[in-house]
Design an enzyme around this catalytic site. Structure first.
Site, PDB file in Angstrom:
ATOM      1  N   HIS A 159       0.850  -1.195   0.000  1.00  0.00           N
ATOM      2  CA  HIS A 159       0.000   0.000   0.000  1.00  0.00           C
ATOM      3  C   HIS A 159       0.887   1.247   0.000  1.00  0.00           C
ATOM      4  CE1 HIS A 159      -3.601  -2.205   1.710  1.00  0.00           C
ATOM      5  NE2 HIS A 159      -2.653  -2.986   2.178  1.00  0.00           N
ATOM      6  N   HIS A 162      -2.462  -3.093  -3.481  1.00  0.00           N
ATOM      7  CA  HIS A 162      -3.838  -2.913  -3.019  1.00  0.00           C
ATOM      8  C   HIS A 162      -4.778  -2.754  -4.223  1.00  0.00           C
ATOM      9  CE1 HIS A 162      -6.601  -0.872   0.204  1.00  0.00           C
ATOM     10  NE2 HIS A 162      -7.023  -2.062  -0.148  1.00  0.00           N
ATOM     11  N   GLU A 186       2.424  -0.812   4.410  1.00  0.00           N
ATOM     12  CA  GLU A 186       2.218   0.546   3.906  1.00  0.00           C
ATOM     13  C   GLU A 186       3.570   1.213   3.676  1.00  0.00           C
ATOM     14  OE1 GLU A 186      -0.643   2.185   3.357  1.00  0.00           O
ATOM     15  OE2 GLU A 186      -2.190   1.099   4.478  1.00  0.00           O
ATOM     16  N   ASP A 203      -3.512   2.342  -4.824  1.00  0.00           N
ATOM     17  CA  ASP A 203      -2.156   2.353  -4.260  1.00  0.00           C
ATOM     18  C   ASP A 203      -1.452   0.996  -4.427  1.00  0.00           C
ATOM     19  OD1 ASP A 203      -4.207   1.509  -2.351  1.00  0.00           O
ATOM     20  OD2 ASP A 203      -2.625   1.425  -0.843  1.00  0.00           O
TER      21      ASP A 203
END
Ligand SMILES: [Zn+2]
Length: 197
Positions: free
Chosen positions: A46, A164, A128, A174
């Site tokens: 992400h 994602h 992330e 993303d």
């Protein structure tokens, strides 16, 4: 009979339960159990920045620990009451933060589907990268991500790394076009693991 004690392998000492020792630990309350017997087979990449495009603050940590003040920035109002998490965050300088044990189900994927299999949070790890869709990422982030993937693949039966966007098409974009998949593949060449942008 005296036996030589085997030196602990790097793969074993890298972990304490589902926590990667190289990461700074910040516990998020946003997680749950994985369904019993579920193998962890997927890593989802992400990107996030709060507010979007601004780097370096503590808003992401606050969001993942339900401590983001909606009044602190006009953009944060839309995140009021939102409860999300990811297992890991890699900051622009390469710092690795872990919010949820990999043994647990973090809340990063939302409604999602991997090759016909829904509910990706059940069987995936969410990572992330501090960044913005369409923008590029830092060398230090690729380095840390590569090392993290090697550690994950050493502990869990990871079969693929994806975006994602791939598991939630039309809803999420993303990490975006600025993410360099070929560079990552080169950095973390893992036998048996597919990289699927
Ligand atoms: Zn995402």
């Amino acid at each position: 009979m005296k036996r030589a004690k085997a030196a602990p392998s790097a793969a074993r000492t890298a972990w304490r339960g589902g926590w990667l020792q190289a990461a700074r630990r910040v516990d998020s309350p946003n997680f749950g159990p994985r369904p019993e017997g579920t193998a962890i087979e997927l890593v989802v990449i992400h990107s996030i920045s709060l507010p979007p495009g601004e780097y370096g603050g503590d808003a992401i940590e606050r969001l993942f620990t339900n401590r983001l003040d909606p009044a602190a920035h006009p953009w944060f109002e839309r995140l009021r009451g939102v409860q999300v998490s990811a297992h890991f965050l890699i900051r622009r300088d390469g710092e690795l933060i872990q919010f949820v044990s990999c043994a647990k189900r973090a809340w990063h994927a939302g409604e999602s589907n991997w090759n016909g299999r829904p509910g990706c949070n059940d069987f995936s790890i969410g990572i992330e990268l501090e960044g913005l869709e369409g923008e590029t990422f830092e060398e230090a982030q690729y380095e840390r991500l590569g090392a993290t993937l090697v550690a994950l693949a050493g502990r869990y039966p990871i079969r693929a790394v994806t975006s994602h966007e791939r598991i939630a098409p039309g809803r999420k974009r993303d990490p975006g076009a600025g993410f360099h998949w070929a560079g990552l593949r080169h950095r973390a060449a893992l036998p048996g693991v597919d990289f699927v942008p």
